[in-house]
Enzyme design. Structure first.
Site, mmCIF file in Angstrom:
data_model
loop_
_atom_site.group_PDB
_atom_site.id
_atom_site.type_symbol
_atom_site.label_atom_id
_atom_site.label_comp_id
_atom_site.label_asym_id
_atom_site.label_seq_id
_atom_site.Cartn_x
_atom_site.Cartn_y
_atom_site.Cartn_z
ATOM 1 N N ARG A 45 0.850 -1.195 0.000
ATOM 2 C CA ARG A 45 0.000 0.000 0.000
ATOM 3 C C ARG A 45 0.891 1.252 0.000
ATOM 4 O O ARG A 45 2.096 1.166 0.230
ATOM 5 C CB ARG A 45 -0.931 0.003 1.211
ATOM 6 N N GLY A 46 0.213 2.411 -0.194
ATOM 7 C CA GLY A 46 0.968 3.650 -0.355
ATOM 8 C C GLY A 46 1.118 3.879 -1.856
ATOM 9 O O GLY A 46 1.479 2.946 -2.601
ATOM 10 N N ALA A 47 0.822 5.107 -2.295
ATOM 11 C CA ALA A 47 0.732 5.366 -3.741
ATOM 12 C C ALA A 47 1.993 4.958 -4.516
ATOM 13 O O ALA A 47 1.901 4.216 -5.508
ATOM 14 C CB ALA A 47 0.388 6.840 -3.961
ATOM 15 N N ARG A 87 -6.780 -0.579 -7.523
ATOM 16 C CA ARG A 87 -7.225 0.500 -6.614
ATOM 17 C C ARG A 87 -7.347 1.757 -7.474
ATOM 18 O O ARG A 87 -6.435 2.066 -8.246
ATOM 19 C CB ARG A 87 -6.234 0.731 -5.455
ATOM 20 N N GLN A 191 -2.989 2.469 9.512
ATOM 21 C CA GLN A 191 -1.652 2.603 8.910
ATOM 22 C C GLN A 191 -0.734 3.460 9.791
ATOM 23 O O GLN A 191 0.483 3.291 9.795
ATOM 24 C CB GLN A 191 -1.755 3.231 7.501
ATOM 25 N N ASP A 232 -2.225 10.855 -2.821
ATOM 26 C CA ASP A 232 -2.524 9.775 -3.770
ATOM 27 C C ASP A 232 -2.787 10.323 -5.171
ATOM 28 O O ASP A 232 -2.638 9.610 -6.163
ATOM 29 C CB ASP A 232 -3.710 8.956 -3.282
ATOM 30 N N ASN A 242 -5.904 12.315 -0.435
ATOM 31 C CA ASN A 242 -5.020 11.566 0.459
ATOM 32 C C ASN A 242 -5.901 10.810 1.449
ATOM 33 O O ASN A 242 -7.142 10.928 1.426
ATOM 34 C CB ASN A 242 -4.040 12.509 1.177
ATOM 35 N N LYS A 243 -5.281 10.054 2.307
ATOM 36 C CA LYS A 243 -5.986 9.192 3.264
ATOM 37 C C LYS A 243 -7.105 9.933 3.988
ATOM 38 O O LYS A 243 -6.922 11.087 4.393
ATOM 39 C CB LYS A 243 -4.957 8.634 4.251
HETATM 40 O O1 MRU Z 1 -4.914 3.265 1.631
HETATM 41 P P1 MRU Z 1 -3.440 3.537 1.668
HETATM 42 O O2 MRU Z 1 -2.799 3.090 2.933
HETATM 43 O O3 MRU Z 1 -2.726 3.035 0.439
HETATM 44 O O4 MRU Z 1 -3.345 5.128 1.645
HETATM 45 C C1 MRU Z 1 -2.066 5.714 1.582
HETATM 46 C C2 MRU Z 1 -2.077 7.192 1.672
HETATM 47 O O5 MRU Z 1 -3.094 7.840 1.678
HETATM 48 C C3 MRU Z 1 -0.728 7.857 1.640
HETATM 49 O O6 MRU Z 1 -0.757 9.047 2.357
HETATM 50 C C4 MRU Z 1 -0.346 8.147 0.185
HETATM 51 O O7 MRU Z 1 -0.489 7.017 -0.608
HETATM 52 C C5 MRU Z 1 1.041 8.642 0.073
HETATM 53 S S1 MRU Z 1 2.237 7.383 0.467
HETATM 54 C C6 MRU Z 1 3.782 8.060 0.198
#
Ligand code: MRU
Length: 338
Positions: A45-47, A87, A191, A232, A242-243
């Site tokens: 996970r994470g963009a 996703r 997370q 994201d 973002n999250k």
């Molecule tokens: O659902 P996730 O855990 O993939 O969400 C991640 C985020 O929102 C992060 O802030 C974003 O991807 C940046 S990661 C460098």
């Protein structure tokens, strides 16, 4: 620092982010379906991390669909579409898949070389963005050492290595400029609690966790000098997905006159979308909210609205920082779009 994702003889090795903080173990993914499953379960996970994993999965697909030096491009493109759709919100995934498909005509070796190039660049670009962001934060904030607030996990786990917003925090900590890092637990999948706490402890950076709803209160109480988050997707007008929970921090930061800085590689910019209204926000299963770890926390049958992300309007963002430097959203991203 070891990388969170690697390619080993056709197998994608990635840190299993579902197992942390209890266990540090590696996933060994051999097929496109295994990679899609890992991305959808948030084991990867994470963009930036899902972008790299997606690109390597296309390389696996190209290998699997090549016989006697002839690549079945239609089959690879169909699988690539499934990977890109795993996703919807983080643009890095579809960006990386599109980039490797651009060299599909060169065969599986060309696809793999491009995917590995994305992997190497991710670390370099995030380190560079993190450095620029750290410089900006030091310029913006008078009080030092700094009290920083972040959200979700944007560190080495969410990228190939180092991280974006958490990468900037690492740079600041190495310079002796961090007093404390506050971070939201990041409901529903924690997370922050599971991953950011683990990374900050690993790096020896002082930290305390908040329930997500305490973030605005900490800002209002004057406990924070700067908010640093990842992204994201950043639209042409500078709106930032973002999250979930990021928007409320941005509102509270604006009210408290605290800088709100977004750190992301340019692969997170999507200038094809005019504004955040056009972003597809992933909605996840109600069960992630109505229970945790197999335990129900709401009465059986309770429905839930469970968006994984929210959109922060550009006017609440002090700056979007990428590997190329500092951008004020309205001015600079608008120019990139034209
Ligand atoms: O659902 P996730 O855990 O993939 O969400 C991640 C985020 O929102 C992060 O802030 C974003 O991807 C940046 S990661 C460098």
């Amino acid at each position: 620092m070891t990388r969170s994702i690697a390619w080993q003889d056709g197998v994608i090795e990635a840190v299993d982010q579902c197992a942390l903080p209890h266990e540090f173990r590696l996933l060994r993914l051999r097929t496109v379906d295994e990679v899609i499953d890992a991305i959808q379960r948030l084991a990867i996970r994470g963009a930036p991390a899902i972008g790299v994993a997606g690109a390597l999965a296309v390389a696996q697909s190209a290998r699997a669909h090549t016989r006697d030096a002839v690549c079945d491009e239609l089959a690879v493109r169909a699988e690539a579409q499934r990977i890109a759709d795993a996703r919807p919100t983080a643009v890095n995934l579809s960006w990386a898949v599109r980039r490797v498909l651009g060299v599909l005509g060169g065969g599986p070796d060309a696809v793999l070389a491009e995917a590995l190039q994305i992997l190497v660049e991710d670390e370099e670009r995030n380190r560079s963005a993190a450095g620029h962001a750290a410089d900006l934060v030091l310029r913006l904030c008078g009080r030092k050492p700094l009290r920083l607030l972040t959200h979700c996990n944007t560190g080495r786990l969410a990228t190939v290595a180092w991280g974006t917003a958490l990468g900037a925090i690492r740079v600041l900590a190495e310079a002796g400029q961090v007093d404390e890092v506050l971070f939201g637990e990041t409901r529903p999948l924690l997370q922050g609690a599971r991953l950011t706490a683990w990374e900050l402890a690993e790096a020896g950076i002082p930290h305390r966790m908040l329930v997500d709803s305490a973030g605005p209160a900490a800002l209002a109480a004057g406990m924070v000098d700067c908010v640093l988050v990842g992204a994201d997707r950043v639209c042409a007008n500078g709106d930032v997905a973002n999250k979930i929970g990021t928007y409320s921090l941005a509102l509270a930061a604006s009210r408290a006159r605290v800088p709100f800085v977004v750190v992301a590689p340019e692969s997170t910019l999507d200038t094809s979308l005019a504004s955040g209204a056009d972003i597809v926000i992933e909605e996840r299963a109600a069960s992630e909210v109505t229970g945790y770890g197999g335990l129900a926390v709401a009465p059986a049958g309770t429905g839930a609205f469970n968006p994984a992300f929210d959109v922060t309007p550009a006017e609440l963002v002090t700056a979007v920082v990428t590997e190329s430097g500092l951008f004020h959203p309205q001015e600079t991203l608008g120019e990139l779009a034209s």
